[in-house]
Scaffold this active site. Sequence first.
Site, PDB file in Angstrom:
ATOM      1  CD  GLU A  15      -2.704   9.665  20.637  1.00 13.33           C
ATOM      2  OE1 GLU A  15      -2.345   9.074  19.530  1.00 13.33           O
ATOM      3  OE2 GLU A  15      -2.448   9.469  21.769  1.00 13.33           O
TER       4      GLU A  15
ATOM      5  CB  SER B  71      -2.456   7.669  16.218  1.00 11.71           C
ATOM      6  OG  SER B  71      -3.341   9.044  16.066  1.00 11.71           O
TER       7      SER B  71
ATOM      8  CD  GLN C 117      -2.600   1.010   2.793  1.00 19.66           C
ATOM      9  OE1 GLN C 117      -2.421   1.597   3.382  1.00 19.66           O
ATOM     10  NE2 GLN C 117      -3.801   0.353   2.584  1.00 19.66           N
ATOM     11  N   GLY C 118       0.537   2.199  -0.874  1.00 15.63           N
ATOM     12  CA  GLY C 118       1.258   3.438  -0.923  1.00 15.63           C
ATOM     13  C   GLY C 118       0.457   4.570  -0.652  1.00 15.63           C
TER      14      GLY C 118
ATOM     15  CD  GLU D 149     -10.093  -4.817   8.586  1.00 17.15           C
ATOM     16  OE1 GLU D 149     -10.388  -5.860   9.143  1.00 17.15           O
ATOM     17  OE2 GLU D 149     -10.539  -3.895   9.214  1.00 17.15           O
TER      18      GLU D 149
ATOM     19  CB  SER E 211       1.672   6.585   5.138  1.00 13.99           C
ATOM     20  OG  SER E 211       0.366   6.082   6.077  1.00 13.99           O
TER      21      SER E 211
END
Lengths: 340, 401
Positions: free
Chosen positions: B378, B376, B130-131, B248, B133
């Site tokens: 957060e 995350s 997967q590209g 998923e 981030s």
Amino acid sequence: MSTAELIQLRDSARQVLGEAGLAASESKTWPLVLELGWLLVAVPEELGGLGQGLAGACAFHEEFGRSLAAAPYLPAMLAIDAACAAGKADWVERFATRDFVTAPLADPALTLSDGKLGGTASAVPSADLAGHVLLCADDCVALVSLKQAGVEWRERPTWDATRRLFDLRLSGVELDPGLVLARGEAARALARRLAAQRDFALAADAVGGAAALLDSTVEYLRTRRQFGRPLALFQALKHRCADLKAQVAGAEALLAETLSRAGDDLASPAAERAGQAAKLQACAVYARVAEEALQLHGGIGMTAEHLCHLYLKRALLNEHLGRGGNRYDLDLAEALMAVP
Amino acid sequence: MTHTTTTGGNPEALRAEVRAWLQQNVPPGWRAAQTGTGQDMFVRSQRDWFTKLVKAGYATPHWSAEWPGGGRSLAEQKVIYEEVARADAPRLILFFVALYHAACTVMEWGSEAQKRQHLPGILEGRVWCQGFSEPNAGSDLASVRTRAERRGDVYVINGQKTWSTLAQFADRCLLLVRTDGSGAPQAGLTYLLLDMKTKGVTVRPIAQITGDDEFSEIFFDDVEVPLSDRVGEEGQGWAVAQSTLASERGLTLVELTQRMRYSLPRIAAIMRERGVADDPALRRELGRLIPKVDAACALADRYLLKRIEGTEAAGDASIVKLAYARTLREFTLLGQRIAGLQGQYREDFIRGGGMETGNWPFDFMNSYNWSIAGGSDEIQRNIIAERLLGMPREPKNWVLA
């Protein structure tokens, strides 16, 4: 009765208790409990009940936790379940519609010798309004009249203002054979069944209370403005509420899962573990939510007129009710460690 | 959707079938075999396991019914994951992006030609990465900056991706690039299926604090991608990426929470090993962890049931992920505390061994994968607060006070 009908019944309980007002008194809510047949939820249909079992009962315990209603619903439900388990159909009808029977919310310290009962039972709700108390001692489960010779009771004021707890002292109390529900192995099984139900009921009370308190705390943060903005805009507060939400959702999901894991045989070791897990987690989460809610409310939460402290005190008491000796975590660990 | 399977769509019949198959087929001693090995051994064992699962039809339950093993209901897919966890079978990490992200994206958005080109290859063992981030676009995916400039019938790519799982072994990449920087950040994104052997692509594995190198950086230096490798329209990349991320459907966390529950005896084992099985303080910690682990399982389970019924709310998934990440952290911290000084002596780790390998400092450090990657903790807290609790969103404009 279908799940949808149970949800409807639960919703109507929520509405009735909501209209009665937060932390409504015993004198206001107990007549509603009797009149609306709420004590019949878990009673099997063949004994004249709604046949919703423990899961049905827990839906109501959640509503009592949510509304902080002072009616002694939990001990009454335990006594009725014991009557059902012993097949006493006429008692079920009486206890569910007229005569209040109470039961200790903590394990009593009682011994039975020569047919006489002695010792103490604490955390017995509303004993002054009950005709009888349900007691488990050694290998006997029986009802004991509160007016009988040798039975003393006194009220013990608690921080929690939504319950009235009594201590019982028994010395040389003659058991009435007509009031004995079970003896021997049957009594031990019934005692386990009652302890598991008490754990689940306390868990449900905690889940309801935690959810309601978190809702009202978030509502307060959305309304209260400081520094020219709603408090709910501060990420430091949002994140704390999100953590609490995840914990409350976890306790709710765990309660539902453990109820289905416990199944119908509530005297089984599996049901015991399931109830302990639900109780430990839900009460810990409730106490955590209550602790945070007071802080998040700031000064107003320190005032007696605000609702925060009512939840806080009920949450703190809930943690200490149930099985004695602060052993829930130790018992769960022991069960895991016992597997080689 | 029709079921071509032997169990006719009955999840419990499937459970017995899968359980029996796993008993026969999980490589015995795979944990020991993957301890202290290099990536080459790991890749080989993943390929072997993948081949077995594909042949049995258990790698593709979520594919449509015309594919071997496909056409399973979500309830049946859940059964397969639960049984894989129960059997302590290896996770199919090397092929996860191919089987879920790539396959579902191509099935939903791809042209007929793209489906023909890519889907059979996935079953033959083509590895995808997967590209998404970038160094400056982690949890904030909309700020992707890798540029794609259209020149004739190719896009020319320049920029950098990072945190790409096992990209060093990938044949293809799901690449999210910026084709337009003028409008809203989400609007200028485009989605490409990149051949990793294209000139100008450089992959550099990232050495992690655990000693593993599961992730890579990918650099693009005037990389030419044919227009025919675009999925969806130019500027539609954000929507396509959402499908990728949704592919998923909560199954991974059902599997991982179950694995965490099955791993609780590892804590008991380390307590015995360290001679502290009767320490009441540690027993209390363990006793408090148990219902938290149960609650994480119950949350993952409930979320998947909501998906099956179509009743999930925005933010529900965040609760599951946050609860799992926090509980996993507590789990591994407890293991590490019990392991004591002994745990601090460095030992070989198990490649692809999951989140609770019993190498406690490794597991503790590895647990950050779940509290940082995929949004995350957060970010999850923001989503829970804003979507589920109705608290206000962050203001768009800010100045330092």
